[in-house]
Structure formats: C-alpha cells, structure tokens
Motif scaffolding. Structure first.
Motif, short mmCIF file in Angstrom:
data_model
loop_
_atom_site.label_atom_id
_atom_site.label_comp_id
_atom_site.label_asym_id
_atom_site.label_seq_id
_atom_site.Cartn_x
_atom_site.Cartn_y
_atom_site.Cartn_z
N SER A 1 0.71 -1.17 -0.03
CA SER A 1 0.05 0.08 -0.09
C SER A 1 0.88 1.30 0.13
O SER A 1 0.64 2.24 -0.70
CB SER A 1 -0.70 0.00 1.25
OG SER A 1 -1.78 -1.15 1.11
N ASP B 1 -6.16 -0.59 -4.08
CA ASP B 1 -5.74 -1.17 -3.02
C ASP B 1 -6.66 -2.32 -2.51
O ASP B 1 -7.59 -1.88 -1.85
CB ASP B 1 -5.21 -0.21 -1.98
CG ASP B 1 -4.49 -0.67 -0.89
OD1 ASP B 1 -4.29 -2.09 -0.90
OD2 ASP B 1 -4.00 0.06 -0.25
N GLU B 2 -6.51 -3.47 -2.70
CA GLU B 2 -7.13 -4.67 -2.38
C GLU B 2 -8.72 -4.45 -2.55
O GLU B 2 -9.58 -4.40 -1.61
CB GLU B 2 -6.98 -4.84 -0.77
CG GLU B 2 -5.65 -5.33 -0.50
CD GLU B 2 -5.33 -5.53 0.93
OE1 GLU B 2 -6.13 -6.16 1.59
OE2 GLU B 2 -4.32 -5.39 1.64
MG LIG Z 1 -2.21 -2.45 2.44
#
Ligand SMILES: [Mg+2]
Ligand SMILES: Nc1ncnc2c1ncn2[C@@H]1O[C@H](COP(=O)(O)OP(=O)(O)OP(=O)(O)O)[C@@H](O)[C@H]1O
Lengths: 550, 268
Positions: B60, B189-190
């Motif tokens: 991240s 991000d995910e």
């Molecule tokens: Mg992360």
C-alpha cells in the motif's frame, strides 16, 4: 501457534458448574444494579427539575395576566393642543376618569389616596393612546389601565388584605394583661386600664407642657411587667395616644398631681385587634388603610376590574412599577448581543478549528495554542467580563452598557466552546472520505469545503447553538460591562445604545423590593428558559436534518 | 493512444516493455522507520500489474507513492524517482491535484461520498472542469456507470445516496468515480477484500475491460486473483521488491526462493 497456547485454548471449561452459574447470577445482578442506579439518577434529576419548574410556574404564572381597571375617558377637544398631543394634562385626565367611580369621595386627601389604586403609569398609557389615535379626540373611550402593584397582587391573591402582626411571645405577653383583667373593651375599642402615678417631680414648675408624660405612662405600664427584661411589652400601648389621654386627664383635673390614677389607655392597632377579635390581624402595611379595600371592592363590584393577558411583559420596557415593567428592552439587548456574539464567534471559531485540525503543523506552538483554547473554556465568565471592561471599554473606548460590547465579551466565552465542538466534529469525519476526495484530485481546501465541513456541520451547529445558549444565560460578564442599565423606554434600542439583557433583567428584578417583581422575575426566568429550550430544540433539529450516514 | 496495438491478443501475453510508470531507487520512511527499500519497478501500459506480498510488506505504501497520497501523512517522506510517461511526479513544479486526477485510486473499503450516486461521479469532473455543460456531465456520469457495469442497477435511483448501495455496488461506484476524471492510471488497493465472490467476479470482469484503456495496478492478497487478472506481478517482501515479471512466469517458475514460498502458501 505454540503448543502451550493451543493447550490453553483447548482446555475444556465447565459452563454448567456451580461456580459458573454463580458468576452468571452475579453478572445479572450487577447489570440490574447498574440499571437501577441509572434510573434512580434520572428520576432524581427529573424530580428536581420538576420542583424547579413548578415553583417557577407557581410564582410566575400570575405575571402573565394583569389586573386592570377600565377607565371611561372623555377626550374633550379643548384639552388637547393638536401640535403637542403629548403635552396635555394626562395626569388630570386619568384622575378625573378614575374618580368618576367614586362620586362620594370628595375630600382632597382621600382622593389622593384613592388615585393610588391606579398605576402611576396610567397617564402615560392614556397619552400613548391619544398620540396613536388622535382621531378619537372628541369621543369617550374605554381604556384599560393597570392597577398599582399592591392591588394587582391583592386581586391575584398573592398578598392578603390582613396580616398577622404578632408572634407567639408577643401574644403571651398580652394575654398576661388579659388574665389580670387589665384589658377592657369600650365602644368597640380596647383599652388597658393602667394605674399611673402622676409624679410631681416630673412636672417642672407645674408646667405640664414640660412634663415627661411619656415617661410616666411607660413607668406606670412597666409595673405590670416587673420581671420582664425584654422591652417588647412597650409596643402594646399606642404611646402617643396614651400620652394624650394622660395629658387630658391632668389638664382636666390638676388635682391628681401627686396621686395615682387609673387611666384607660388605647392600644396599638395590632393589640387592639387582638383584644377585640382574639386574633392580631392588621391591615397589610402595603396598603394605606382599610378604606382602600372598600374602594377597591367597589371597583370589583362595579365590574371595572379585568385580568387580560400581559402583552406588556413583552412589549414594555423596564419600569420602576412592577405592573408596568416588561422585557422588551432585555429581549432586544439579548438579541443584539447574541447577534454580535454569533457573527464573531461562528466564523472565527470555525476558521480556528479548521486550521488547527487540518492545516496546522503539529509542533510545540500549536500544542500550546491547543492547550490554551481548552483552558479558555474553563475560565470563569467573570474574568471575560473584566477583560471586556478593561479592553473594549477602557482601551478601545467602546460604549459602556452596549450590546455590541456585551456580544464581544460573550463571543470570547463562546469561542472555545465552538472551537472544541468543531474540532470534535471534524475529527468525527471518517478519513476514508478525505482519502476519497483527495483520490479524485480535490485540493485540500476543496476536501474541507465540499466534504469535511458539510459532514461535520451537525456537530458544528450543535456546538454553536449550545455555546450561544450558554451566552444567552450568562450574567456576570454583562454586569461587569454595565449591561444592566435601567432603560425605561423602548426607543433607541440598538447595538451601541445602553441596554439590558435577559439575565441581567432577571437579576435586577430579583433585587427589587416590590412584591410584583417576584412574579415578574419568575416570568422572566420562564421566558429565558423558553428561549433556551427553543435553541436546544433547534440544535436537535439541525443535527437531525444534516446528519448523514456513511 | 498510440500503444493500443499491444492489446487484443488473448490469452494473456507478456506486454512489451513499454512502461507507463517507472520507479527507480524509491525509499519511503515513516518518521525514522523505513517502509520501502530502494525499489525499482516498471509498470507496463494498458495492462494489469499486481502487487503481492505478505501483510505489512509495503504494498500500500508503494502504491500510495504513485499518486502522492503519502504526502497527506505528515511523517511520511519519499525519496527516489517515480515517473509517469517520463514525467517526474515528485517534481516540485508538478501540481499534485492534477496528478491525482490523472492517477485514480480505488480503496480497500468502498468509500463513496455520502451524496447522491450522480454527485459521487460528477464531483471529480466538476472540480477539474472536465465538462462544459450539464448535458455533457450527465453523459459522462452515465458512461462511467456503464463502464463500471453499474448503470443498469442504479439508472432510476441516481439521486439516492451512494452509501445506500450494497458493498459490491459501492465498490463499483468508486471505480466509476475513479475513471470519471479520465485517468491514465488506476491504482486499486485490495479492491475486492470486502466483497463476496460474485461481486469480486464483477469487479475483475470490469478490470479486464478497463485495461484496454487504462494502466491498472492492483494490490491483492489473493494469489488466484493475481494469476487471473494480471499480466505482470511484483512480489514485495519486507519493504523490498523481490521479483517483478510476467505473471505466468512468476506463478509457474519463480526465480526467487521467497516468491516460491509465498505463492505456495508457506508464509504470509
Ligand atoms: Mg495495504
Ligand atoms: N501511516 C503510517 N504511519 C507509520 N507507519 C506506517 C503507516 N502506514 C504504514 N506504516 C508501516 O509501513 C509498513 C508497510 O505498511 P503497508 O500498509 O504499506 O503494508 P501493506 O503491504 O499494504 O500491508 P497489508 O497487506 O496488510 O495492507 C508497515 O510496517 C506499517 O506498519
């Protein structure tokens, strides 16, 4: 995972053992106890609040109606000068109109007493009517004017016609005389049959004008109370009248000098009443004498008395006469002060909070500012008043007693509340919203203006309204800057004019001796509380309205 | 776009090394603590690149360097060189706000604005002045929703709050919002970690379509997802880039032992 841990986790716990059941029971008991404490605390506070409100209502509700007497006022054209309508002899007009109810009262002295039943404001009420309705000159108009405070209170049943003048110990003193048969009733009046030694030594040169007759009466009467240390019994006789009796006796029979005579000495009114009726009721000293009741009762039976709603409470300025005093000045003073307070503290507070929360670098200085703002919220309001006095009035030369200065001082007090509330509200906006806005390329101020501030608006508004509500009820700083000016007129109300505010009005009324101000005070408190309730409802409403889920 | 020639050949092919994003010697610090160590990476144009690695390895953090989202964290410092289309994004003359419009981001947890669905998408174009008329804006909003595969579901509730949608719908709304500013790069991000398999499939399908026009980076914990959707994969471990290459090659024949261990589930 290590073995010891899994061993601990896998060990079987017996949920049905006696110890476990006991634990569950204890937990329930603790839950219930906690609930009980909570309910108890709420019940107590509701009870106290109820007591407060009911006592306010009880003393205050009478202020919402006024005892008024209807005057038939003939406006004869020759009484008025067209260009100076305000200058006619309104006192005379009011007096004449009032006296028409009492054709039988002719003596000037009696008339003077009689007119006291009517409020001293009556001439002004008639004047204002004429100035507002010049076309009514030439006709007869019925105008309702308040009666003066004692009669207002009498009609409302707040004060009695008669009061108990004597306490238990006084009555006991008097009963001693009665037991010894000293008290006689003759011709509807009570007397004390007192033996008085007419002491020749007290009459220099045989001239009774120089004699201390007073002392003789006292001495003679004191003989009935040989062992009394308190002088309370001296109140029993009507002293001057008793001295007169003695003088008359000596003048009529000069031969009694050097002898003891028994004189029928008149009693003081309270004791006279006590002797004749067995109770010591006397005319309430707020009234002149009994004749006034008779007159007032005549007004009642003539149907001249009515009790309309007291609009004057909201439209009149302050007054020395409770039946005329209103809150208009205080309401306007408080309004202007709050306006100034809001205009200053809202933008400054929000700007400060936004800067500190979102933009300020985190360092020693911002920490210091932060600590000081939090401390500011705890500073006693009196200190802000002193600051306002020293700074705004003495240094900047702003006018004393003005809502402008009042508002500035209140803004100082409100600022910390707004800043703290705004910061809490800003903190409450989830970071994901900021990230989302930053992610689509919003600049920092756009993130604030478009997202964070709108989302924290409910909290900001609630904090602001609560701060303003506090400011509305604040008294001490306003007293210090003189916002308790006695302004008996509703002209010249403005930002820089001397003014009163609601709480200082309450303070000043509470301090006034007239009975009517007691209910006026309670009524003013009710008005103040009413505004506070409205503001809080507004806060709740705004919070509901702007609240959004995320 | 002149590079569209790369596309169109299925199944997955290794894209020609035509990087949109080039990072060289990137280090990131949170205060004194270093989170990223000297990372060099190339991200190819119009393809999906996945960043994988164990939790806390800095995926991240690195992703947020690409749209300079780390700037908003006061203690965070970034050194090194990151370029998009040859332009240094840490150049002090560069406008961060514009960069973020050009590099869209989709977050792990769906975070629509608490405003209407329409407003959610219209916001970005409006602040950047991307449309000239209300009509144009309406069309853009519709097109973005269409692309995000959400239009059918929300057509007649455009004025209802975006927060009232289901989690999967919200995430697609966020993707629609991200593409509304017409970015070149989309960072995710995910994006599927809060979604059920069906919603995940929809988002993956969507990414597949979007890659025609966008350069996409996705951070994911799901090996299957990385293998399914991405053409290139970068494996991070303890703040370092361990391996970076063709997805198929990484999953079938990793050159580093740590990669091997991670994708076979031996740690993580
Ligand atoms: Mg992360
Ligand atoms: N705001 C922050 N302040 C300080 N340290 C941070 C911050 N954000 C991340 N870190 C640290 O940087 C390192 C990398 O974190 P990062 O969030 O990039 O990991 P990640 O690979 O995304 O992990 P995950 O898969 O769990 O999301 C971690 O050690 C983390 O503790």
């Amino acid at each position: 995972m290590t073995d010891t841990q899994s061993g601990l986790l896998s060990s079987q716990h017996d949920w049905s053992s006696a110890a476990a059941r006991k634990r569950v029971k204890r937990r329930y008991a603790a839950d219930r106890r906690l609930q009980f404490y909570g309910i108890g605390a709420i019940a107590l506070s509701i009870l106290l609040l109820g007591v407060l409100f009911s006592s306010l209502m009880f003393t205050g509700y009478v202020a919402f109606y006024t005892t008024k007497v209807a005057l038939e006022v003939p406006f004869a054209a020759d009484q008025f000068d067209k260009d100076k309508l305000g200058d006619a002899n309104y006192r005379g007009i009011a007096k004449t109109a009032f006296l028409t109810y009492f054709p039988e009262v002719t003596s000037r002295a009696e008339q003077r007493n009689l007119v006291k039943i009517m409020s001293s404001g009556a001439p002004y009420i008639i004047r204002d009517f004429v100035v507002a309705n010049p076309d009514r000159i030439g006709s007869t108009v019925t105008i309702q004017v308040p009666v003066s405070d004692p009669f207002d209170q009498l009609y409302k049943g707040v004060i009695p016609r008669y009061i108990d003048a004597l306490g238990q110990d006084r009555i006991a003193l008097f009963e001693k005389l009665q037991r010894r048969n000293v008290i006689k009733i003759e011709g509807g009046k009570a007397f004390a049959a007192t033996d008085i030694f007419v002491n020749p030594a007290e009459i220099p040169d045989g001239d009774i004008t120089k004699a201390d007759l007073h002392g003789m009466v006292r001495e003679g009467f004191a003989a009935y109370y040989p062992k009394q240390t308190s002088r309370a019994y001296q109140e029993i006789l009507a002293e001057d009248a008793s001295t007169q009796v003695l003088r008359a006796k000596i003048e009529a029979e000069p031969g009694i000098v050097g002898k003891t005579v028994t004189l029928m000495l008149p009693l003081a009114p309270a004791y006279d009443e006590l002797a004749r009726t067995g109770a010591s009721k006397i005319v309430n000293p707020r009234f002149g004498d009994k004749a006034e009741f008779v007159w007032f009762d005549k007004l009642i039976s003539a149907g001249a008395i009515s009790t309309p709603f007291t609009w004057e409470l909201f439209t009149n300025a302050d007054s020395r006469y409770p039946e005329l005093a209103g809150l208009a000045g205080a309401l306007s003073g408080s309004f202007f002060a709050l306006l100034v307070c809001f205009l200053l503290s809202f933008p400054i507070g929000i700007a400060t909070a936004v800067y500190l929360e979102e933009f300020a670098p985190k360092n020693k200085w911002t920490d210091l500012v932060e600590v000081n703002i939090n401390n500011l919220a705890a500073v006693p309001s009196v200190v802000f008043g002193l600051l306002g006095l020293a700074l705004f009035i003495n240094t900047f030369g702003l006018p004393r007693s003005a809502p402008l200065v009042g508002g500035m001082v209140l803004a100082l007090m409100t600022l910390p509340t707004i800043i703290v509330a705004t910061r809490a509200a800003l903190k409450g906006v989830p970071p994901s919203i900021r990230e989302a806005a930053l992610g689509v390329g919003a600049s920092k101020h756009q993130v604030m203006l478009h997202h964070v501030i709108p989302l924290s608006l409910p909290g900001i508004l609630t904090g602001t309204i609560i701060g303003l509500a506090q400011a509305l009820g604040e008294t001490a700083p306003l007293l210090l800057i003189g916002m308790n000016a006695f302004i008996p007129s509703i002209e010249n109300m403005g930002l820089t004019q001397p003014a009163m505010a609601l709480p200082t009005q309450i303070f000043s009324w509470a301090d006034s001796p007239e009975r009517g101000f007691v209910s006026r005070t309670s009524a003013a408190i009710m008005v103040l509380l009413g505004f506070l309730v409205i503001m809080n409802i507004l806060a709740v409403y705004l919070r509901r309205k702007f609240e959004r889920k995320w | 776009m002149e590079h569209q020639v790369v596309e169109g050949s299925k199944p997955v092919t290794v894209p020609a090394l035509d990087p949109t994003i080039t990072a060289r010697g990137v280090n990131v610090f949170y205060g004194d603590k270093q989170a990223i160590f000297d990372v060099d990476v190339d991200v190819p144009r119009n393809a999906i690149t996945s960043f994988i690695g164990p939790s806390g390895c800095g995926k991240s953090t690195f992703l947020r360097c690409i749209n300079r989202m780390n700037d908003t964290i006061p203690i965070c410092t970034v050194t090194g060189d990151i370029r998009i289309d040859g332009e240094d994004i840490y150049d002090p003359r560069l406008d961060v706000v514009e960069l973020r419009a050009r590099v869209g981001m989709v977050f792990q947890k769906p975070n629509p604005f608490p405003k209407s669905i329409y407003e959610n998408i219209a916001y970005g174009p409006r602040i950047h002045g991307l449309t000239r008329s209300k009509k144009e804006l309406d069309e853009l909003v519709e097109k973005c929703l269409e692309k995000a595969g959400l239009l059918k579901e929300v057509k007649d509730r455009m004025n209802e709050p975006g927060t009232g949608l289901s989690g999967g719908q919200q995430q697609r709304l966020c993707i629609a919002r991200a593409i509304a500013t017409r970015p070149e790069v989309i960072l995710m991000d995910e994006p599927c970690s809060a979604l059920d398999p069906i919603a995940t499939a929809k988002v993956e399908e969507l990414m597949e379509e979007l890659k025609e026009n966008y350069t996409i980076i996705i951070v994911t914990h799901s090996m299957q997802q990385a293998a399914r959707v991405s053409q290139r994969t970068a494996f991070f471990h303890l703040g370092k880039l361990v391996e970076n290459g063709d997805t198929r090659q990484i999953f079938t024949n990793p050159s580093d032992k740590r990669t091997q261990d991670y994708i076979t589930g031996r740690f993580g």
